[in-house]
Structures are given as structure tokens and as C-alpha cells.
Design a protein around this motif. Structure first.
Motif, PDB file in Angstrom:
ATOM      1  N   LEU A   1     -12.812 -19.884 -33.114  1.00  0.00           N
ATOM      2  CA  LEU A   1     -12.117 -19.272 -31.983  1.00  0.00           C
ATOM      3  C   LEU A   1     -12.838 -19.570 -30.678  1.00  0.00           C
ATOM      4  CD1 LEU A   1     -10.134 -16.989 -30.867  1.00  0.00           C
ATOM      5  CD2 LEU A   1     -12.007 -15.410 -31.358  1.00  0.00           C
ATOM      6  N   ILE A   2     -12.088 -20.074 -29.708  1.00  0.00           N
ATOM      7  CA  ILE A   2     -12.645 -20.190 -28.361  1.00  0.00           C
ATOM      8  C   ILE A   2     -12.085 -19.034 -27.557  1.00  0.00           C
ATOM      9  CG2 ILE A   2     -12.693 -21.552 -26.235  1.00  0.00           C
ATOM     10  CD1 ILE A   2     -12.392 -24.038 -27.877  1.00  0.00           C
ATOM     11  N   GLU A   3     -12.941 -18.264 -26.927  1.00  0.00           N
ATOM     12  CA  GLU A   3     -12.418 -17.136 -26.167  1.00  0.00           C
ATOM     13  C   GLU A   3     -13.371 -16.778 -25.038  1.00  0.00           C
ATOM     14  OE1 GLU A   3      -9.438 -15.748 -26.127  1.00  0.00           O
ATOM     15  OE2 GLU A   3     -10.333 -14.724 -24.425  1.00  0.00           O
ATOM     16  N   HIS A   4     -12.793 -16.377 -23.905  1.00  0.00           N
ATOM     17  CA  HIS A   4     -13.623 -16.014 -22.768  1.00  0.00           C
ATOM     18  C   HIS A   4     -13.929 -14.523 -22.692  1.00  0.00           C
ATOM     19  CE1 HIS A   4     -14.283 -19.764 -20.837  1.00  0.00           C
ATOM     20  NE2 HIS A   4     -13.008 -20.063 -20.796  1.00  0.00           N
ATOM     21  N   ASP A   5     -13.001 -13.727 -23.243  1.00  0.00           N
ATOM     22  CA  ASP A   5     -13.182 -12.289 -23.159  1.00  0.00           C
ATOM     23  C   ASP A   5     -14.296 -11.846 -24.110  1.00  0.00           C
ATOM     24  OD1 ASP A   5     -13.020  -9.518 -23.594  1.00  0.00           O
ATOM     25  OD2 ASP A   5     -10.920  -9.516 -22.929  1.00  0.00           O
ATOM     26  N   MET A   6     -15.433 -11.501 -23.531  1.00  0.00           N
ATOM     27  CA  MET A   6     -16.610 -11.192 -24.335  1.00  0.00           C
ATOM     28  C   MET A   6     -16.376  -9.994 -25.252  1.00  0.00           C
ATOM     29  SD  MET A   6     -18.902 -13.121 -24.437  1.00  0.00           S
ATOM     30  CE  MET A   6     -18.525 -14.716 -23.857  1.00  0.00           C
ATOM     31  N   GLY A   7     -15.629  -9.019 -24.761  1.00  0.00           N
ATOM     32  CA  GLY A   7     -15.321  -7.862 -25.584  1.00  0.00           C
ATOM     33  C   GLY A   7     -14.673  -8.297 -26.888  1.00  0.00           C
ATOM     34  N   VAL A   8     -13.678  -9.137 -26.759  1.00  0.00           N
ATOM     35  CA  VAL A   8     -12.964  -9.617 -27.936  1.00  0.00           C
ATOM     36  C   VAL A   8     -13.904 -10.385 -28.847  1.00  0.00           C
ATOM     37  CG1 VAL A   8     -11.172 -11.186 -28.730  1.00  0.00           C
ATOM     38  CG2 VAL A   8     -10.732  -9.704 -26.769  1.00  0.00           C
ATOM     39  N   VAL A   9     -14.681 -11.274 -28.230  1.00  0.00           N
ATOM     40  CA  VAL A   9     -15.586 -12.106 -29.033  1.00  0.00           C
ATOM     41  C   VAL A   9     -16.547 -11.226 -29.825  1.00  0.00           C
ATOM     42  CG1 VAL A   9     -17.452 -13.788 -28.912  1.00  0.00           C
ATOM     43  CG2 VAL A   9     -15.421 -14.081 -27.496  1.00  0.00           C
ATOM     44  N   MET A  10     -17.124 -10.244 -29.147  1.00  0.00           N
ATOM     45  CA  MET A  10     -18.078  -9.370 -29.811  1.00  0.00           C
ATOM     46  C   MET A  10     -17.407  -8.607 -30.945  1.00  0.00           C
ATOM     47  SD  MET A  10     -20.844  -9.946 -28.343  1.00  0.00           S
ATOM     48  CE  MET A  10     -20.914 -11.334 -27.252  1.00  0.00           C
ATOM     49  N   ASP A  11     -16.137  -8.215 -30.693  1.00  0.00           N
ATOM     50  CA  ASP A  11     -15.412  -7.420 -31.682  1.00  0.00           C
ATOM     51  C   ASP A  11     -15.089  -8.180 -32.954  1.00  0.00           C
ATOM     52  OD1 ASP A  11     -15.385  -5.064 -30.514  1.00  0.00           O
ATOM     53  OD2 ASP A  11     -13.260  -5.057 -29.927  1.00  0.00           O
ATOM     54  N   ILE A  12     -14.582  -9.349 -32.805  1.00  0.00           N
ATOM     55  CA  ILE A  12     -13.978  -9.954 -33.991  1.00  0.00           C
ATOM     56  C   ILE A  12     -14.765 -11.105 -34.599  1.00  0.00           C
ATOM     57  CG2 ILE A  12     -11.671  -9.290 -33.205  1.00  0.00           C
ATOM     58  CD1 ILE A  12     -11.046 -12.122 -32.600  1.00  0.00           C
ATOM     59  N   SER A  13     -15.829 -11.581 -33.949  1.00  0.00           N
ATOM     60  CA  SER A  13     -16.467 -12.738 -34.581  1.00  0.00           C
ATOM     61  C   SER A  13     -17.634 -12.357 -35.483  1.00  0.00           C
ATOM     62  CB  SER A  13     -16.899 -13.767 -33.541  1.00  0.00           C
ATOM     63  OG  SER A  13     -17.230 -13.172 -32.339  1.00  0.00           O
ATOM     64  N   ASP A  14     -17.819 -13.185 -36.479  1.00  0.00           N
ATOM     65  CA  ASP A  14     -18.967 -13.014 -37.361  1.00  0.00           C
ATOM     66  C   ASP A  14     -20.188 -13.688 -36.758  1.00  0.00           C
ATOM     67  OD1 ASP A  14     -17.711 -11.659 -39.625  1.00  0.00           O
ATOM     68  OD2 ASP A  14     -16.531 -13.496 -39.747  1.00  0.00           O
ATOM     69  N   ARG A  15     -19.982 -14.910 -36.294  1.00  0.00           N
ATOM     70  CA  ARG A  15     -21.083 -15.627 -35.657  1.00  0.00           C
ATOM     71  C   ARG A  15     -20.557 -16.351 -34.433  1.00  0.00           C
ATOM     72  NH1 ARG A  15     -24.034 -19.622 -39.235  1.00  0.00           N
ATOM     73  NH2 ARG A  15     -21.937 -20.173 -39.892  1.00  0.00           N
ATOM     74  N   VAL A  16     -21.447 -16.626 -33.509  1.00  0.00           N
ATOM     75  CA  VAL A  16     -21.044 -17.228 -32.250  1.00  0.00           C
ATOM     76  C   VAL A  16     -21.902 -18.459 -31.983  1.00  0.00           C
ATOM     77  CG1 VAL A  16     -20.791 -16.849 -29.755  1.00  0.00           C
ATOM     78  CG2 VAL A  16     -20.455 -14.949 -31.344  1.00  0.00           C
ATOM     79  N   VAL A  17     -21.306 -19.496 -31.404  1.00  0.00           N
ATOM     80  CA  VAL A  17     -22.107 -20.612 -30.937  1.00  0.00           C
ATOM     81  C   VAL A  17     -21.791 -20.791 -29.450  1.00  0.00           C
ATOM     82  CG1 VAL A  17     -20.386 -22.245 -31.807  1.00  0.00           C
ATOM     83  CG2 VAL A  17     -22.653 -23.073 -31.211  1.00  0.00           C
ATOM     84  N   VAL A  18     -22.839 -21.045 -28.670  1.00  0.00           N
ATOM     85  CA  VAL A  18     -22.654 -21.110 -27.229  1.00  0.00           C
ATOM     86  C   VAL A  18     -22.898 -22.536 -26.730  1.00  0.00           C
ATOM     87  CG1 VAL A  18     -23.236 -20.062 -25.020  1.00  0.00           C
ATOM     88  CG2 VAL A  18     -23.620 -18.793 -27.140  1.00  0.00           C
ATOM     89  N   LEU A  19     -21.943 -23.068 -25.978  1.00  0.00           N
ATOM     90  CA  LEU A  19     -22.105 -24.394 -25.393  1.00  0.00           C
ATOM     91  C   LEU A  19     -22.248 -24.274 -23.883  1.00  0.00           C
ATOM     92  CD1 LEU A  19     -19.318 -26.481 -27.230  1.00  0.00           C
ATOM     93  CD2 LEU A  19     -21.727 -26.221 -27.855  1.00  0.00           C
ATOM     94  N   ASP A  20     -23.029 -25.178 -23.317  1.00  0.00           N
ATOM     95  CA  ASP A  20     -23.106 -25.266 -21.864  1.00  0.00           C
ATOM     96  C   ASP A  20     -23.390 -26.716 -21.520  1.00  0.00           C
ATOM     97  OD1 ASP A  20     -23.094 -24.463 -19.241  1.00  0.00           O
ATOM     98  OD2 ASP A  20     -25.254 -23.986 -19.235  1.00  0.00           O
ATOM     99  N   TYR A  21     -22.650 -27.252 -20.573  1.00  0.00           N
ATOM    100  CA  TYR A  21     -22.801 -28.665 -20.228  1.00  0.00           C
ATOM    101  C   TYR A  21     -22.801 -29.570 -21.462  1.00  0.00           C
ATOM    102  CZ  TYR A  21     -23.953 -27.539 -15.389  1.00  0.00           C
ATOM    103  OH  TYR A  21     -23.903 -27.110 -14.099  1.00  0.00           O
ATOM    104  N   GLY A  22     -22.008 -29.225 -22.441  1.00  0.00           N
ATOM    105  CA  GLY A  22     -21.907 -30.072 -23.614  1.00  0.00           C
ATOM    106  C   GLY A  22     -23.005 -29.889 -24.643  1.00  0.00           C
TER     107      GLY A  22
END
Ligand SMILES: Nc1ncnc2c1ncn2[C@@H]1O[C@H](COP(=O)(O)OP(=O)(O)O)[C@@H](O)[C@H]1O
Ligand SMILES: [Mg+2]
Lengths: 310, 358, 262
Positions: free
Chosen positions: C214-235
Motif C-alpha cells: 500500500l502506498i499512502e500519504h495519510d499517516m493515520g491510516v498507515v499506522m492503523d492498517i499496516s503491519d510493516r512500513v518501508v520508507v523511500l526518499d529520493y529513490g
């Protein structure tokens, strides 16, 4: 030696035909760059322009019928330019502005409709017979080339090549140096940018269609002087399509180079392959060349390759 | 709405997916078919067959083919005239080789030959789109006509360069040439066109039809959800060309009887058929019939009014026709890209609510 | 957050680099997605998130690196192979088939499961008819699940934005994917619509065990529904972990405080 001269003549005459194709292709490119519209009617616009010009010049035209005199060439050409500008305005008002958001296929088909409208209108107003167009461009072979190099080249063709070169130069200056020209270039890249330059989109369209109307007029004059003003002109103009495939739809140099390649290619093919397969391959050679080309380099010689995104 | 609740019976999906889910539509279509098959043959004469009904049917079929490619799959073609020629010449040669074979089979084979040729010219569609493709089809248009004009084998080395249909019997009834009755020609053509129209309607409602429309509406997304663009486009080219080929075979064998390639199949034919689908409705089977009727009748009307009624010469009527066609094309593209078919639908909805507008 | 997730890896992205001319969209990115999890990819605009999804389903071909999906390593895959392998997706900018109805759009998502030939389809009797009915039934379940019964026959071009997003999810679900890629499914939605969409995503994950990226900007949503997160910046990948870990990661905070660069 004799053979080489012959080959040279074939190539040169191909180049000259190519200039004609390039002139029509140039009109296409201008409109396509600025508005993304593939103007199928470009060829008929050349026909229409030539018909209008003829009308100002001839005693069997409307102008003579209404005003009782004809215009001299130096007035008839500006008058025709005015006609083409009015035409561009009418097209913008009645067609383009209603199709802004449509997809390109719909726009393309609309310009096919436009081609028929202009053809029908041209026929109705000016009749469908062949009209000789003589604005004083020298005709016949160039004696000097014939005497000095034993080369047979039509003066008209040399004149056409020269005119095309001048036209391209003027267009280049127009696009590089004038405010409107720069706005036009901006609009090709980004509609928003153009708006910020302060020129409205519909105005830009009228201008760009006018400019390509004028280019069409030049093409119409050349073709018309060569073989008379007649409907087949708009069919010949279809050859501009393969030219664009080769040159890329957005490249002015591409239109020129593509035109020359097609012109020379089909002359050579006609002369050297034609007799083997029964002749008249000029009818399709350009399209087949373009087709083969498409398979290998779809973006054209000068177009950029675009990776689509989602 | 038909369904509000979940868990319905299977049979309801069958009904929902029927060709004409609404009873009135069904009766209307049956009525038209009854009229066309049972009544018209008794009244038909040479004029009606040759000036109206045969061209109407043949062009409707060709337009159906083009609409599959352009209206459903979104690929423009300006080569319809040449593909009709392929069908015509294929049927001519096939009847020459196998005079005993049933003409329906000849028609089908002509369609298959045209489909093969169509697929060859459709190959570039993988890499190019929109009007680029139009150029590829222009290549087909000019090249194929040149071939039929130059290569003697195609016209049996006839000195005139024309091909003339051989007498063909269909289950004992003559259907080609001057000896065939207008009713026989008409009924045969009508049957073929109806069968093919029905098949087309089925195809466009199924998986393959959805693939075509997906490619038309958004080719990248289509690819990303698993549609193979080349396969979808080539199948559209094949089916489209099949229809156009059969139309060309009928055009030559039954409608005209003799043709010469340069005039009968030139690029104006391609435009003519394109106009039918624009006016009739892009992506509509009904539309090709409405569009074909329209475009066959308009010149006749114009001629009657302008030449017969107002005394203009017929050249003038021809010019007005060109002008009018162009204007109609632009008009429809601006106002109603779904053409007469959509107008018909709107009229129907209005009628159903009549006399209460809301 | 689901219980069904295992530690089995469904997809492994290994040292992927992708550039367009001079633009480095992805630089040496590696992470994995486990079967049954909701894996979020976050980062500022232009970070390379969409490009990552495009690489996973074969639309972009990375210059470097490999993708291992269901145990099979590959360098290059074509989109329809990915689709056939059970990868479905939605798009950042809605990419529905505008001229078709909701039903037809979702049916099209089911096309990879259908196979009857042109011939049978032309006749539309027997096998083709049965196939159509069978898949129609499945699609009706999807329609019920997403609560879009009332717009079944509406051309999607006429639907409001939020519903279009939902239809697009339906089209992806119709394929019964093993891996579902969602590119900003809630962008531009109001709160209520976001809640609905979150619910659909979670239920998909719960009920069908579908793995979701899932790609999502709303941090609330991301925190709520994801099991794990990966963060990209400048590729580049700058962080990875549970929502909690990522939220407190300093480089992530920095990246988000900096201006977005598209
Ligand atoms: N098809 C493409 N052609 C050229 N550049 C692209 C293309 N796709 C993405 N990019 C570039 O790659 C970078 C990452 O883009 P993207 O993946 O869309 O970012 P995100 O989805 O994180 O906002 C951007 O600089 C973008 O301009
Ligand atoms: Mg993105």
C-alpha cells in the motif's frame, strides 16, 4: 558519366518533390506541436488557399464578379492570407473549442470531417475543375544548369526550395524571437505555462492555425503553379503523413528531412524498382517506407522516446 | 435497478445478460426482422435492391467490421476500402478455383483471407497508436489496390483489368449476376448480415469485447491488469477484417457484379465507412445500421431535392453532399460521439416515460 | 493487522535501481513482503513509490536488481505475466475504462480467469455462456463486498471520484490476486470515504488473506492498517520496520520535514 547525371537528376527532382511534401508536413507539425491535434485537413487547406488565391487573380472568380476587377499578385497574396486567418478563426470558433477535452482519435476524425467541409466548400465556391495558377514564378528548365552541367531542373522547383528555406527561417525567427512565438513554444510543452505567459489558449489556437494556413498557402502556390489547382492536391498532401512518421510529429527539422527522404526515396524507387514490378509504386512507396520505419523507430527520427507512466 | 440484494439465482444473470433485456426492445427487433425477411422480399424491385437495400446491408456489414476495430478497440483505420477489395478478390479467385463450393463457405474463406491480411497490417499497432496507425492502414490502402491493379493473376489476366462475378447458385437459386432476382440477392445478403451482426453483438458483450474496450479506454491499465495488448489488438484487426472482407465479397459478387479496383475500393470508400460509424455511433452494433441507412439515403434525398426539386445540376448536389457529410461528422463528434444509436436510445427513454416527463 | 500472516516471504525486492535518463527514481532498494501482511510504502512525492510498484508488476524494467516472487527470481517480467501470476493493482490516477459500466470494468478484471475461444463467444451458447455466468457470480460477490450494487450498470466515467476509486479496487479484487498493489487508494477522499476504503482494505486482507502493498500519504491510516512500513526518499530506502519504529525514526522525520520534491 551519363548515368551519374541521370541519377543526380532523379535525386534532385526527388528533393524538389520532397520540399513540397515538407511544406505540407510543416503545417501539420505546427498545429500538432501547439495543440496535439493531428490536422488531417492540412492538405485540403493548401488546396483551399490556392483556390482562394486563384479567385482573387482570375476573371472567372467571385471577386471579379462582385467588384469588377482582379487583384495584382502582390495584393492577392495578402488577401488570401486574410482569408486563411479568418478561416482559422472560424475553425476555432465552430470546431476546436468544443473538442478541447476530447481524446486525440476524436479530434483526428473531426479534422477528417473538416477536410470534407473545406473540400465541399471549395468545390461549391470555386468549382471543381483544374485551375491554372500563374503568379509569375519562372517556369521551364533552368537554362544555366542545363548549359553548364547538362542538368535538367525546373526553375519552379528551385524557386520552391528557396521559398521553403526562407519560410523555415521566418518561422524559426518567429518562434525564437517574438513573444507570441515563445508562448506557442511554451504551450507545446505545457498548457499551464502558456497561460502564465498571458496568452489565452483559444487565441493561441487561432494564431497557430493561421500560421499553418499561411504555410498551406505557400504549399498551395507551389503545387498549384506546378500542376494546376485541383483536388488531387489534397491527396498528394496525404504523403505528408509518412513524412511525419519519419520526421517525428513535433520536429520542424524532422518535417524537412523527412520530406526530402520521402521525396528522394520514392523517386529512386520509381525509377529503379518501378520498372521491375510494373510501375506506379510512387502511390504507396512512401507509406510502406513509413510503415517499416514505424516498426523500428516509432518515435521518428527526431522525436523523443517517451516512457509512459501510470 | 434490477438487483438490490445479493445472492440471486443463476437464471437471473442469464436474463440480465440477454441481448435485449427489455421486452419492448425484443418485440421491436422481431418486428423489424419479420418485416425484412417476410414482407420486403415481396415488394422489392431492381431500384430498391440496387439503390437502397443492398448498399445499405453491405455498408452496414463493412461498418460493423470497422466499428469493431475503431469503435470497440480504439484503433483508427483508413484502409477499409482495400480490405473490402481483399475480400472481393478472394471470393473471385475462390469461386474460380472451386466453382462447386457453397457460396457461404466462399464468403467465410474470403473473410479469413482478409483477416490474415488485416493482421499483417495490424502488427504495427503494437508499437504505434492513434493516427500513427492510420498511416499504417493508409499503406494497406494504397499498396493493396496497387497490387490488385498490377498483378494479372488477381483479375485472371483479363484485358480490362476488371473482375466480373461468375453465376453462382445457392441451393439452386441464382444469387449473382443479371439473372438473379432482386429478392434472391437481397435475402441472401440479409441473412449473412443478420448472422454476422448477431455474432458481433455476442462477441462484444463477452470477454474479448471487454478486452477490446479496455484497450480502447486505457491501454496501459489494460496491460497491467493482464490483457495482452498485441493479442487484443490483433484479434480486433482479425475479426474486423473478417467482417470487412465478407462485406467486400458481397459488395462485388452480389451488389455490383463487376468491379475495377481503383475506383470501387479507393480511399473514399474507407472514409465512407468511417463516416457511417461516426454518424451511427462509435462502439454500437445498432449504430452501423442506422449510420448506413443514413449515409445511403442522404445522397438520394439530396439528389431528389436539389436536382429534381430545385433544378441544380448533379455535380452541385455532389459538392453539397461532401460539405454536408463533413459538417455532420464534426457535428456528431462534438455533440454526440455515440451517434444516432445514442439518440435513438434517448428517444426511446423519453418515449417510455411519455406522457410524464419525469 | 491480521493474524494470518506468516513469516513466509511472498515477494523479495533485491537491490533494485531504476533511472529515466538522468533521473534516479530508485537506487539500490531492497525489502520484502511477507505472505498475508499489509506492507506500506511511504515517502514524500517523487520518492519513487509508484515506480516501485511499476517495477513489481513489470511495467518498468529496472536497470539493476532482481525481484523474487513466489520463489521465482526474475530480472524482467511483462505486466500480463505479473497479472497472470496473481499481482493486481490500482493506480494513483484513476485508470478505469471510462466508456464501460462498473460491471464491465470489474468483469474485465476477471478476464485472466476466462479462456473460452472467439468461436464460442460469437455463438454465446454452451461453454462461453456458462463461463460468463460463473464469473459474473464471482463479480457480483465483489460488487456486494464493496457495496456498489446500485451503480452496477452506470458508465464509470459518470461516477464521483470516491466511487471510481472503489470500482478500481473491485476490478483488482476480481482477479483474486495473491498480491494486491494499491497506489494511494485514499488520495483526495474525505474522512468517511477514507474509513470505508480502510475497511475494505483490511477486510480484503482478513477475509481473503490477500497480501497488500500500500502506498499512502495519510499517516493515520498507515499506522492503523499496516503491519510493516518501508520508507523511500529520493529513490533510496531510508527506513523500514513496524509503524511504531518508523514513526520515531529520525531520518524519516527529517525527510518529511524537508520540502517534497516531485
Ligand atoms: N515514466 C517516467 N519517465 C520519466 N521519469 C519518471 C517516470 N516515472 C517516474 N519518473 C520519475 O521518477 C521519480 C519518482 O517518481 P514516482 O515513482 O512517481 O514517485 P512517487 O510515486 O513516490 O511520488 C520522479 O522524479 C519522476 O519524475
Ligand atoms: Mg506516486
Amino acid at each position: 558519366m551519363a548515368f551519374d547525371i541521370f541519377l543526380l537528376e532523379v535525386i534532385l527532382s526527388g528533393l524538389m518533390t520532397g520540399v513540397m511534401y515538407a511544406l505540407v508536413a510543416l503545417g501539420f507539425v505546427l498545429i500538432f506541436k501547439a495543440s496535439g491535434i493531428f490536422n488531417f485537413a492540412q492538405g485540403v487547406m493548401a488546396l483551399f488557399a490556392a483556390l482562394a488565391l486563384y479567385d482573387f487573380l482570375a476573371e472567372d472568380g467571385w471577386f471579379f464578379a462582385v467588384f469588377g476587377f482582379t487583384l495584382p499578385v502582390w495584393l492577392a497574396i495578402p488577401a488570401t492570407i486574410v482569408v486563411m486567418i479568418v478561416l482559422a478563426w472560424v475553425i476555432e470558433r465552430t470546431v476546436l473549442r468544443f473538442l478541447v477535452k476530447q481524446n486525440e482519435i476524436i479530434l483526428f476524425m473531426a479534422t477528417i470531417g473538416l477536410a470534407f467541409v473545406l473540400e465541399g466548400l471549395g468545390d461549391l465556391l470555386f468549382g471543381s475543375d483544374v485551375k491554372p495558377l500563374d503568379i509569375g514564378i519562372p517556369q521551364g528548365a533552368s537554362d544555366w544548369l542545363l548549359d553548364s552541367f547538362n542538368l535538367y531542373i525546373e526553375q519552379l522547383e528551385i524557386f520552391a526550395a528557396g521559398t521553403a528555406a526562407v519560410l523555415v527561417a521566418i518561422l524559426a525567427i518567429f518562434f525564437q524571437r517574438t513573444r507570441i512565438g515563445r508562448a506557442l513554444r511554451a504551450v507545446a510543452d505545457d498548457h499551464q505555462a502558456a497561460l502564465s505567459v498571458g496568452v489565452s489558449l483559444d487565441k493561441i489556437w487561432v494564431i497557430v492555425w493561421s500560421v499553418s494556413g499561411i504555410v498551406a498557402l505557400v504549399a498551395g502556390i507551389m503545387w498549384g503553379s506546378k500542376s494546376g489547382v485541383q483536388f488531387s492536391l489534397s491527396l498528394i498532401a496525404l504523403k505528408a503523413l509518412p513524412v511525419l512518421i519519419l520526421g517525428g510529429f513535433t520536429s520542424v527539422p524532422g518535417a524537412i528531412v523527412g520530406g526530402l527522404i520521402i521525396g528522394v526515396g520514392e523517386k529512386l524507387a520509381e525509377v529503379y524498382i518501378g520498372p521491375i514490378v510494373g510501375g506506379a509504386i510512387e502511390n504507396w512507396f512512401a507509406y510502406m517506407l513509413a510503415l517499416v520505419f514505424l516498426l523500428f523507430r516509432p518515435q521518428g527520427l527526431f522525436g523523443e522516446r517517451i516512457i509512459e507512466r501510470v | 435497478m434490477f438487483y438490490r440484494e445479493s445472492g440471486q439465482l443463476k437464471s437471473s444473470y442469464v436474463a440480465d445478460q440477454a441481448m435485449f433485456p427489455i421486452a419492448q426492445d425484443r418485440w421491436f427487433v422481431f418486428g423489424v426482422l419479420a418485416l425484412a425477411f417476410l414482407v420486403a422480399p415481396f415488394f422489392i424491385n431492381e431500384y430498391w435492391a440496387n439503390a437502397i437495400l443492398l448498399p445499405f446491408l453491405v455498408y452496414a456489414l463493412a461498418a460493423l467490421g470497422l466499428n469493431i476495430l475503431t469503435g470497440y478497440c480504439g484503433q483508427v483505420s483508413l484502409g477499409t476500402g482495400a480490405f473490402m477489395a481483399v475480400g472481393a478478390y478472394a471470393s473471385f479467385k475462390l469461386v474460380g478455383f472451386f466453382p462447386e463450393v457453397n457460396f457461404l463457405i466462399v464468403l467465410a474463406l474470403s473473410g479469413v483471407v482478409t483477416a490474415a491480411v488485416g493482421m499483417i497490417f495490424g502488427l504495427p499497432s503494437l508499437r504505434i497508436k492513434g493516427f500513427y496507425l492510420a498511416v499504417a492502414t493508409l499503406a494497406a490502402q494504397f499498396f493493396l489496390i496497387w497490387v490488385f491493379n498490377k498483378v494479372g493473376w488477381f483479375y485472371d489476366y483479363n484485358l480490362t483489368g476488371m473482375i466480373t462475378v461468375r453465376p453462382i447458385d445457392f441451393f439452386g437459386v441464382r444469387i449473382t449476376g443479371p439473372e438473379a432476382t432482386p429478392a434472391a440477392k437481397y435475402l441472401f445478403t440479409l441473412t449473412v448480415v443478420c448472422i454476422l451482426a448477431l455474432s458481433a453483438k455476442n462477441i462484444v458483450r463477452g470477454r474479448i469485447g471487454r478486452e477490446w474496450m479496455a484497450i480502447r479506454d486505457m491501454d496501459i491499465a489494460a496491460e497491467l491488469i493482464g490483457i495482452r495488448p498485441l493479442r487484443a489488438k490483433l484479434s480486433a484487426f482479425a475479426v474486423s477484417s473478417f467482417y470487412i472482407g465478407v462485406a467486400g465479397a458481397l459488395y462485388f459478387s452480389i451488389y455490383l457484379g463487376a468491379v475495377e479496383p481503383v475506383e470501387a475500393f479507393d480511399i473514399n470508400q474507407s472514409f465512407y465507412v468511417l463516416f457511417i460509424i461516426i454518424i451511427g455511433g462509435l462502439g454500437s452494433v445498432l449504430g452501423v445500421f442506422l449510420g448506413s441507412a443514413f449515409i445511403v439515403l442522404i445522397p438520394i434525398l439530396l439528389k431528389n431535392i436539389m436536382v429534381g426539386g430545385m433544378g441544380f445540376d448533379s455535380g452541385m448536389a455532389g459538392h453539397v453532399e461532401i460539405l454536408l457529410m463533413g459538417m455532420l461528422i464534426i457535428f456528431f463528434l462534438i455533440v454526440e460521439p455515440h451517434g444516432l444509436a445514442r439518440l435513438w436510445q434517448i428517444a426511446k427513454e423519453k418515449l417510455r416515460l411519455w406522457p410524464f416527463p419525469h | 493487522m491480521t493474524n494470518e500472516q506468516t513469516n513466509e516471504t511472498l515477494l523479495e525486492v533485491d537491490a533494485i535501481s531504476l533511472s529515466f535518463g538522468g533521473v534516479h527514481a530508485l537506487v539500490d532498494v531492497s525489502f520484502d513482503i511477507r505472505k498475508g501482511e499489509v506492507r506500506s510504502i511511504i515517502g514524500p512525492n517523487g520518492a519513487g513509490k509508484s515506480s516501485m510498484l511499476n517495477v513489481i508488476n513489470g511495467f518498468y524494467h529496472p536497470q539493476e536488481g532482481t525481484i523474487t516472487y513466489q520463489g521465482q527470481a526474475r530480472k524482467r517480467m511483462r505486466p500480463h505475466d505479473a497479472a497472470a501470476g496473481g499481482i493486481a493493482r490500482t493506480f494513483q490516477n484513476i485508470a478505469l475504462f471510462k466508456g464501460m459500466s462498473t460491471l464491465d470494468n470489474i468483469m474485465t478484471g476477471r478476464n485472466t480467469h476466462m479462456s473460452k475461444s472467439l468461436f464460442w463467444q460469437a455463438l454465446r451458447i454452451g461453454p462461453a455462456q456458462r463461463e460468463e455466468i460463473e464469473h459474473r457470480e464471482f463479480v457480483e460477490h465483489v460488487i456486494d463486498f464493496l457495496e456498489i450494487q446500485s451503480i452496477r450498470k452506470t458508465p464509470v466515467g459518470r461516477l464521483p471520484y470516491g466511487l471510481q476509486k472503489r470500482v478500481e479496487l473491485g476490478r483488482a479484487l476480481a482477479a483474486e490476486p495473491s498480491l494486491l498493489l494499491l497506489d494511494e487508494p485514499m488520495a483526495g477522499m474525505n474522512l468517511e470515504e477514507k474509513e470505508d476504503m480502510s475497511r475494505f482494505i483490511l477486510e480484503t486482507n482478513d477475509e481473503f488473506g490477500t497480501t497488500i502493498a500500500l502506498i499512502e500519504h495519510d499517516m493515520g491510516v498507515v499506522m492503523d492498517i499496516s503491519d510493516r512500513v518501508v520508507v523511500l526518499d529520493y529513490g533510496r530506502k531510508i527506513a523500514e520496520g513496524t509503524p511504531e519504529e518508523v514513526r520515531t525514526n529520525q531520518s524519516v522525520i527529517d525527510a518529511y520535514l524537508g520540502v517534497s520534491h516531485d
